[in-house]
Write an enzyme that holds these catalytic residues in place. Sequence first.
Site, PDB file in Angstrom:
ATOM      1  N   SER A  50       3.032   0.970  -6.985  1.00 23.30           N
ATOM      2  CA  SER A  50       1.642   1.393  -7.165  1.00 23.30           C
ATOM      3  C   SER A  50       1.525   2.440  -8.263  1.00 23.30           C
ATOM      4  CB  SER A  50       1.094   1.934  -5.839  1.00 23.30           C
ATOM      5  OG  SER A  50       1.006   0.872  -4.911  1.00 23.30           O
ATOM      6  N   GLY A 122      -1.349  -8.019  -6.459  1.00 29.59           N
ATOM      7  CA  GLY A 122      -2.704  -7.495  -6.284  1.00 29.59           C
ATOM      8  C   GLY A 122      -3.045  -6.487  -7.363  1.00 29.59           C
ATOM      9  N   GLU A 335       0.261  -1.692   4.239  1.00 25.19           N
ATOM     10  CA  GLU A 335       1.433  -2.380   3.681  1.00 25.19           C
ATOM     11  C   GLU A 335       2.688  -2.069   4.497  1.00 25.19           C
ATOM     12  OE1 GLU A 335       1.809  -1.290  -0.473  1.00 25.19           O
ATOM     13  OE2 GLU A 335       2.239   0.785  -0.001  1.00 25.19           O
ATOM     14  N   HIS A 362      -3.494 -10.332   2.162  1.00 23.43           N
ATOM     15  CA  HIS A 362      -2.377  -9.825   1.355  1.00 23.43           C
ATOM     16  C   HIS A 362      -1.570 -11.010   0.801  1.00 23.43           C
ATOM     17  CE1 HIS A 362      -2.080  -5.278   2.649  1.00 23.43           C
ATOM     18  NE2 HIS A 362      -3.119  -5.551   1.880  1.00 23.43           N
TER      19      HIS A 362
HETATM   20  O1  LIG Z   1      -3.530   0.014  -5.087  1.00 25.39           O
HETATM   21  C1  LIG Z   1      -2.390  -0.291  -4.723  1.00 25.39           C
HETATM   22  O2  LIG Z   1      -1.378  -0.033  -5.400  1.00 25.39           O
HETATM   23  C2  LIG Z   1      -2.229  -0.952  -3.409  1.00 25.39           C
HETATM   24  C3  LIG Z   1      -3.259  -0.923  -2.506  1.00 25.39           C
HETATM   25  C4  LIG Z   1      -3.159  -1.517  -1.154  1.00 25.39           C
HETATM   26  O3  LIG Z   1      -3.897  -2.721  -1.171  1.00 25.39           O
HETATM   27  P1  LIG Z   1      -5.029  -3.070  -0.055  1.00 25.39           P
HETATM   28  O4  LIG Z   1      -6.125  -2.086  -0.179  1.00 25.39           O
HETATM   29  O5  LIG Z   1      -5.428  -4.460  -0.408  1.00 25.39           O
HETATM   30  O6  LIG Z   1      -4.333  -2.971   1.275  1.00 25.39           O
HETATM   31  C5  LIG Z   1      -1.713  -1.802  -0.763  1.00 25.39           C
HETATM   32  O7  LIG Z   1      -1.654  -2.535   0.437  1.00 25.39           O
HETATM   33  C6  LIG Z   1      -0.999  -2.525  -1.898  1.00 25.39           C
HETATM   34  O8  LIG Z   1       0.321  -2.819  -1.545  1.00 25.39           O
HETATM   35  C7  LIG Z   1      -0.949  -1.623  -3.129  1.00 25.39           C
HETATM   36  C1  LIG Z   2      -0.206  -5.809  -0.332  1.00 28.58           C
HETATM   37  C2  LIG Z   2       0.821  -5.662  -1.166  1.00 28.58           C
HETATM   38  O1  LIG Z   2       0.847  -5.982  -2.495  1.00 28.58           O
HETATM   39  P1  LIG Z   2      -0.260  -6.229  -3.617  1.00 28.58           P
HETATM   40  O2  LIG Z   2      -0.110  -5.093  -4.582  1.00 28.58           O
HETATM   41  O3  LIG Z   2       0.115  -7.535  -4.226  1.00 28.58           O
HETATM   42  O4  LIG Z   2      -1.603  -6.256  -2.937  1.00 28.58           O
HETATM   43  C3  LIG Z   2       2.116  -5.108  -0.693  1.00 28.58           C
HETATM   44  O5  LIG Z   2       2.977  -4.831  -1.541  1.00 28.58           O
HETATM   45  O6  LIG Z   2       2.303  -4.957   0.527  1.00 28.58           O
END
Ligand SMILES: O=C(O)C1=C[C@@H](OP(=O)(O)O)[C@@H](O)[C@H](O)C1
Ligand SMILES: C=C(OP(=O)(O)O)C(=O)O
Length: 452
Positions: A50, A122, A335, A362
Amino acid sequence: MASPQSASGGAVPHGIDRNGVEKNAAAPLWRAPPAAGPVRATVRLPGSKSVTNRALLLAALADAPGTVRLALRSRDADLMAAALRSLGAEMAPSNESADSVDWAVTPHPVRGGASVDVGLAGTVMRFVPPVAALADGPVFFDGDAHARKRPMGPILGALRALGASVDNDALPFTIRGPIPGGEVALDASVSSQMVSGLLLAAARFEKGVTVRHSGPPVPSMPHIQMTVQMLRQAGVEVDDSERDVWRVQPGPIRARDVTVEPDLSNAAPFLAAALVTGGSVVVPDWPEETTQGGDALRGLLAEMGARVERVPEGLRVTGEGTVRGIDADLHDVSELTPTIAALAALADGPSRIRGVAHIRGHETDRITALATEVNRLGGDARETDDGLEIHPRPLTGGVFHSYADHRMATAGAVIGLAVPGVEVEDIATTAKTLPEFPRMWAAMLGSEEHRA
Ligand SMILES: O=C(O)C1=C[C@@H](OP(=O)(O)O)[C@@H](O)[C@H](O)C1
Ligand SMILES: C=C(OP(=O)(O)O)C(=O)O
């Protein structure tokens, strides 16, 4: 090897999983190593996915060249680097290892005519489209088969409301800008990334961007705090004083020299191993303060029976050989659900995981996938509207499907520590955020020198 059975007893159809994900029928099985005794290891985690992907994007939009050190090298991070490069940024790697790299990033005006592969990330599918809306020409986006099922509507609708032309509400799509920015309303209850994506590029729009959420509560709020903090560190003015409203003023994004923290969410399976085996695992460089949701592991693992301490070497988690059941609302740290569910399947009492309805969107529908795979091994996991109820029951070996989901694969590895004969399908999918997982897991278990 017996053919895999679904929770309801039916065979899993060949080539396609119960979430409709195309599967590589030839994906090999990885025999999850059972722990021979209490683990004793120091496990150094590579950089946070992230933080890495935010830092790379901000560097590519900055007012001068900058550096992102100890960046994660993984499928998601490589896809982000490739996307930014195709939009015009110069990205020069140095100090590369299998899972880490220092990037020198030289920003250039955002260039259209590009094609972006988001994989299943994501952060790439939600963070890069607003950058594309700054470009002088169309940008095409596509990704893995399952990426086409992940929610995109709110952020694409927001870009459209801000004046971009977007030809679909899900992947694949083409964005045509440039747009001036302004104020926009959306429902981000499906993913915090809808908000983070708009905020990250917002300062570069002529009018900045104000995002107003309306709908059920936004999940994974620490990730929005991470976005806001990193923007402020880059000199961007962000007002988040009103609940569910974020105002980003137009202005330069300052170039920086950023060092990425270790990925605390990826620490989860390793720390869980201490709890499952009654051993001890140290993760070095655990930050004193962080916006990473993975920091919540300290409280969660303590509640499940671990001793959690900061020691000079890092964060140490020590188990006593039993895992306690937990009743946890994981809305903010969803997560972590796969690891907590794996622990719950090995616990001495019932567990309830709440507040994570959105993880059905997810990498896979994680609620169904976790229930299916725990039950396939003889467990008792029930889906609820917003999570899982897991009751203790002796488990037996079998195939644990990963559904192209890195955290499903590592959840299978955690269960395999205590249950002989667990075979994780497609362990290579851990490359999404942790390409060295199999080697690190083996090292933790002592079957080779671990790196400390
Ligand atoms: O902004 C980010 O780096 C993330 C936000 C979260 O997503 P969600 O809000 O969809 O859970 C998390 O679960 C994902 O692994 C990373
Ligand atoms: C939800 C996840 O990933 P993404 O950044 O692809 O949403 C994760 O890593 O658990």
